[in-house]
Design an enzyme around this catalytic site. Structure first.
Site, short mmCIF file in Angstrom:
data_model
loop_
_atom_site.label_atom_id
_atom_site.label_comp_id
_atom_site.label_asym_id
_atom_site.label_seq_id
_atom_site.Cartn_x
_atom_site.Cartn_y
_atom_site.Cartn_z
N LYS A 41 58.29 -38.84 -0.83
CA LYS A 41 56.90 -39.02 -1.28
C LYS A 41 56.82 -39.39 -2.76
O LYS A 41 55.79 -39.89 -3.21
CB LYS A 41 56.07 -37.77 -1.00
CG LYS A 41 56.42 -36.54 -1.79
CD LYS A 41 55.56 -35.35 -1.36
CE LYS A 41 55.91 -34.08 -2.10
NZ LYS A 41 55.65 -34.15 -3.54
N ASP A 42 57.91 -39.17 -3.52
CA ASP A 42 57.93 -39.53 -4.94
C ASP A 42 58.55 -40.90 -5.20
O ASP A 42 58.57 -41.34 -6.35
CB ASP A 42 58.72 -38.48 -5.74
CG ASP A 42 58.07 -37.11 -5.71
OD1 ASP A 42 56.82 -37.05 -5.68
OD2 ASP A 42 58.79 -36.11 -5.69
N ARG A 53 45.46 -36.68 -4.00
CA ARG A 53 45.25 -36.67 -2.55
C ARG A 53 44.82 -35.29 -2.09
O ARG A 53 43.84 -35.14 -1.33
CB ARG A 53 46.55 -37.08 -1.84
CG ARG A 53 46.55 -36.84 -0.33
CD ARG A 53 47.93 -36.97 0.26
NE ARG A 53 48.85 -35.94 -0.23
CZ ARG A 53 48.98 -34.73 0.30
NH1 ARG A 53 48.23 -34.37 1.33
NH2 ARG A 53 49.84 -33.87 -0.19
N ARG A 54 45.55 -34.26 -2.50
CA ARG A 54 45.20 -32.90 -2.11
C ARG A 54 43.85 -32.50 -2.68
O ARG A 54 43.02 -31.90 -1.99
CB ARG A 54 46.28 -31.92 -2.56
CG ARG A 54 47.57 -32.01 -1.77
CD ARG A 54 48.66 -31.14 -2.37
NE ARG A 54 49.88 -31.18 -1.56
CZ ARG A 54 51.10 -31.01 -2.05
NH1 ARG A 54 51.26 -30.81 -3.36
NH2 ARG A 54 52.14 -31.04 -1.25
N ARG A 100 51.51 -28.36 -13.08
CA ARG A 100 52.76 -29.10 -13.21
C ARG A 100 53.93 -28.16 -13.01
O ARG A 100 53.81 -26.96 -13.09
CB ARG A 100 52.87 -29.74 -14.61
CG ARG A 100 52.03 -30.97 -14.83
CD ARG A 100 52.46 -32.18 -14.02
NE ARG A 100 53.91 -32.35 -13.98
CZ ARG A 100 54.64 -32.88 -14.94
NH1 ARG A 100 54.07 -33.32 -16.04
NH2 ARG A 100 55.95 -33.00 -14.81
N ARG A 157 55.58 -23.39 -10.36
CA ARG A 157 54.22 -23.29 -9.81
C ARG A 157 53.97 -21.91 -9.21
O ARG A 157 52.87 -21.35 -9.37
CB ARG A 157 53.99 -24.39 -8.78
CG ARG A 157 54.06 -25.78 -9.40
CD ARG A 157 53.73 -26.88 -8.41
NE ARG A 157 54.00 -28.20 -9.01
CZ ARG A 157 53.37 -29.30 -8.69
NH1 ARG A 157 52.41 -29.29 -7.77
NH2 ARG A 157 53.67 -30.45 -9.28
N CYS A 174 51.82 -43.88 -5.34
CA CYS A 174 51.94 -42.54 -4.77
C CYS A 174 51.04 -41.52 -5.47
O CYS A 174 51.00 -40.36 -5.08
CB CYS A 174 53.39 -42.07 -4.81
SG CYS A 174 54.16 -42.15 -6.45
#
Length: 329
Positions: free
Chosen positions: A94-95, A142-143, A160, A166, A253
């Site tokens: 996804k990155d 997106r989230r 971040r 996190r 992305c």
């Protein structure tokens, strides 16, 4: 947290290949990804050297969108590939930007993990059970857009850091909840941190979420053949549809774009959504195609065609304008 034992299963020597580790300071998840790939190849008898490479996405602070552009976690790695300093690199797919890099290719996608997102909260509640004005941490537009689409009263604040950072920020009380990829927590065996698996009806995943992508030099036929033993065709085909759609949208992305490619019997299904930054507007599309030819290259070509078709329908619904507005938000 359990990491693969990368010292076992050496077997007969076939040659030395170097594998890049794509984080500074060996974060849990990037360590797991690289060690897992190394362990699989060592079981097949290959020597693997893991090399750490720090990226601008690891060392710069602030929201990802403000650091520069997509690819902040990949450009240094790709430069090392092109300079022949490493033989292949493991990415969280996804990155990995969808634009082609001359001389490089996405050679392999192993079996994909769970694709969804999860809510992590000390209250162990669902998104809809969070109290009004609760603060959710996510670094993903997106989230954020999909959260606000369901709960406009929620405060979404940027977060971040790697998984462990996190989680620490959540435990310190900086947020009421955070959203993470289910795949990462499962790979690290942090099942107890999952408060709620967010249904795909509420939150469609990022393009390539849950999948690893192994990149190498396009002309290195031997390395590509070595990596092919790790490839799962259906995972590769599904993410090809997703990534082709994202590329056709020219979204990158970091945009509020989500997609989920999967097989239903012999049909490849692609569900996609583009949202405004505040979640008040959205374009939803779902298409499918029958994959009648079993040869992988043909199925990859059909998957790419499906991705372009879904992108075209999204554009017709106004997706380009939403993406442009979100970038300026």
């Amino acid at each position: 947290m359990v990491l693969p034992n990368v010292m076992s299963g050496l077997g007969a020597r076939h040659g030395l290949y170097t594998l890049s580790l794509i984080s500074l300071g060996a974060g849990w998840l990037s360590t797991w990804q690289s060690n897992w790939v190394a362990a699989q190849l060592r079981e097949d008898g290959y020597d693997i050297e893991i090399i750490q490479i720090s990226t601008s996405g690891d060392v710069l602070d602030g929201p990802i969108g403000a650091i520069g552009s997509q690819g902040v976690f990949t450009k240094e790695i790709q430069r090392s590939l092109m300079a022949n300093e490493i033989d292949f690199a493991v990415h969280s797919l996804k990155d990995l930007p969808t634009d082609d890099v001359e001389g490089l290719c996405l050679s392999c996608v192993p079996l994909r993990e769970t694709i969804g997102d999860v809510l992590v909260s000390s209250a162990e509640c669902s998104l809809h059970d969070l109290p009004p004005n609760a603060c959710i941490g996510t670094g993903s537009m997106r989230r954020a857009a999909q959260i606000l689409s369901q709960r406009p009263d929620i405060t979404v604040r940027d977060i971040r850091g790697n998984v462990e950072t996190r989680l620490r920020k959540l435990d310190e009380g900086q947020y009421d909840a955070i959203v993470l990829a289910e795949a990462g927590l499962k790979r690290l065996e942090l099942f107890d941190r999952i408060s709620h698996v967010i249904p795909t009806e509420i939150m469609i995943p990022a393009v390539g979420q849950g999948a690893l992508g192994i990149e190498c030099r396009r002309g290195d036929a031997h390395v590509r053949s070595v990596l092919d033993v790790l490839c799962d065709d259906r995972s590769f085909i599904a993410v090809t549809a997703e990534r082709t759609m994202l590329r056709a949208l020219r979204a990158g992305c970091l945009a509020p774009v989500a997609a989920w490619g999967r097989f239903e019997n012999n049909a490849l299904v692609l569900t996609a959504v583009v949202l405004s930054a505040d979640g008040t507007e959205r374009c939803d599309v779902e298409q499918r195609c029958e994959l009648l030819i079993e040869e992988r290259d043909s199925q990859l070509s059909q998957a790419a065609g499906l991705g372009r078709s879904v992108a075209a329908e999204l554009i017709g619904l106004g997706a380009e304008e939403m993406i442009a507005q979100a970038r300026g938000a």
